[in-house]
Design a protein around this motif. Structure first.
Motif, mmCIF file in Angstrom:
data_model
loop_
_atom_site.group_PDB
_atom_site.id
_atom_site.type_symbol
_atom_site.label_atom_id
_atom_site.label_comp_id
_atom_site.label_asym_id
_atom_site.label_seq_id
_atom_site.Cartn_x
_atom_site.Cartn_y
_atom_site.Cartn_z
ATOM 1 N N GLN A 246 0.831 -1.204 0.000
ATOM 2 C CA GLN A 246 0.000 0.000 0.000
ATOM 3 C C GLN A 246 0.868 1.257 0.000
ATOM 4 O OE1 GLN A 246 -3.247 -0.232 -0.661
ATOM 5 N NE2 GLN A 246 -2.704 -2.392 -0.748
ATOM 6 N N ILE A 247 1.978 1.213 0.708
ATOM 7 C CA ILE A 247 2.890 2.354 0.711
ATOM 8 C C ILE A 247 3.467 2.567 -0.687
ATOM 9 C CG2 ILE A 247 5.115 3.196 1.599
ATOM 10 C CD1 ILE A 247 4.360 1.923 4.289
ATOM 11 N N VAL A 248 3.818 1.480 -1.358
ATOM 12 C CA VAL A 248 4.334 1.588 -2.729
ATOM 13 C C VAL A 248 3.259 2.169 -3.648
ATOM 14 C CG1 VAL A 248 5.113 0.269 -4.734
ATOM 15 C CG2 VAL A 248 6.058 -0.218 -2.486
ATOM 16 N N LYS A 249 2.023 1.746 -3.483
ATOM 17 C CA LYS A 249 0.938 2.237 -4.347
ATOM 18 C C LYS A 249 0.710 3.730 -4.201
ATOM 19 C CE LYS A 249 -1.800 -1.920 -4.901
ATOM 20 N NZ LYS A 249 -3.096 -2.560 -4.664
ATOM 21 N N ILE A 250 0.844 4.271 -2.995
ATOM 22 C CA ILE A 250 0.560 5.689 -2.802
ATOM 23 C C ILE A 250 1.787 6.578 -3.005
ATOM 24 C CG2 ILE A 250 -1.404 5.303 -1.273
ATOM 25 C CD1 ILE A 250 0.374 5.878 1.105
ATOM 26 N N ALA A 251 2.920 5.962 -3.261
ATOM 27 C CA ALA A 251 4.154 6.724 -3.489
ATOM 28 C C ALA A 251 4.088 7.447 -4.833
ATOM 29 C CB ALA A 251 5.360 5.800 -3.458
ATOM 30 N N PRO A 252 4.767 8.582 -4.941
ATOM 31 C CA PRO A 252 4.833 9.285 -6.224
ATOM 32 C C PRO A 252 5.546 8.435 -7.281
ATOM 33 C CG PRO A 252 5.747 10.636 -4.450
ATOM 34 C CD PRO A 252 5.475 9.291 -3.880
ATOM 35 N N GLU A 253 5.176 8.651 -8.518
ATOM 36 C CA GLU A 253 5.763 7.890 -9.630
ATOM 37 C C GLU A 253 7.281 8.029 -9.685
ATOM 38 O OE1 GLU A 253 4.478 5.641 -11.769
ATOM 39 O OE2 GLU A 253 2.668 5.818 -10.564
#
Length: 96
Positions: free
Chosen positions: A75-82
């Motif tokens: 989930q942290i990876v998903k919400i991280a900026p591109e």
């Protein structure tokens, strides 16, 4: 079942996630509220002993911990900026 094995694989690659997490929490691109929510999830999971399957069931108890920890990291990876995902080679396909 496939999703579970992807999470286990993701967790075994945790050593690659450490630099990502450091950059995530130090980044100015990530909102402070997002950082706090992520930190709350990590610390909350570490502090509260609530388990779906208690750890005294050995393998199954540990597997549910692995699944939850990998879910939080995903989930942290998903919400991280591109830009952070690209820098660390984590794209949306790998995070799922």
């Amino acid at each position: 079942m496939i999703r579970f094995w992807r999470r286990v694989k993701f967790l075994f690659q945790f050593n690659k996630s450490i630099p990502f997490l450091k950059d995530f929490f130090l980044s100015t691109e990530v909102r402070v509220t997002t950082k706090l929510l992520s930190l709350l999830l990590i610390v909350g999971y570490a502090i509260f002993p609530f388990d779906i399957i208690p750890d005294f069931f050995l393998i199954f108890g540990v597997l549910d911990d692995v699944a939850i920890a990998s879910f939080i990291l995903q989930q942290i990876v998903k919400i991280a900026p591109e830009s952070l995902k690209l820098k660390h080679g984590l794209d949306d396909k790998k995070a799922r």
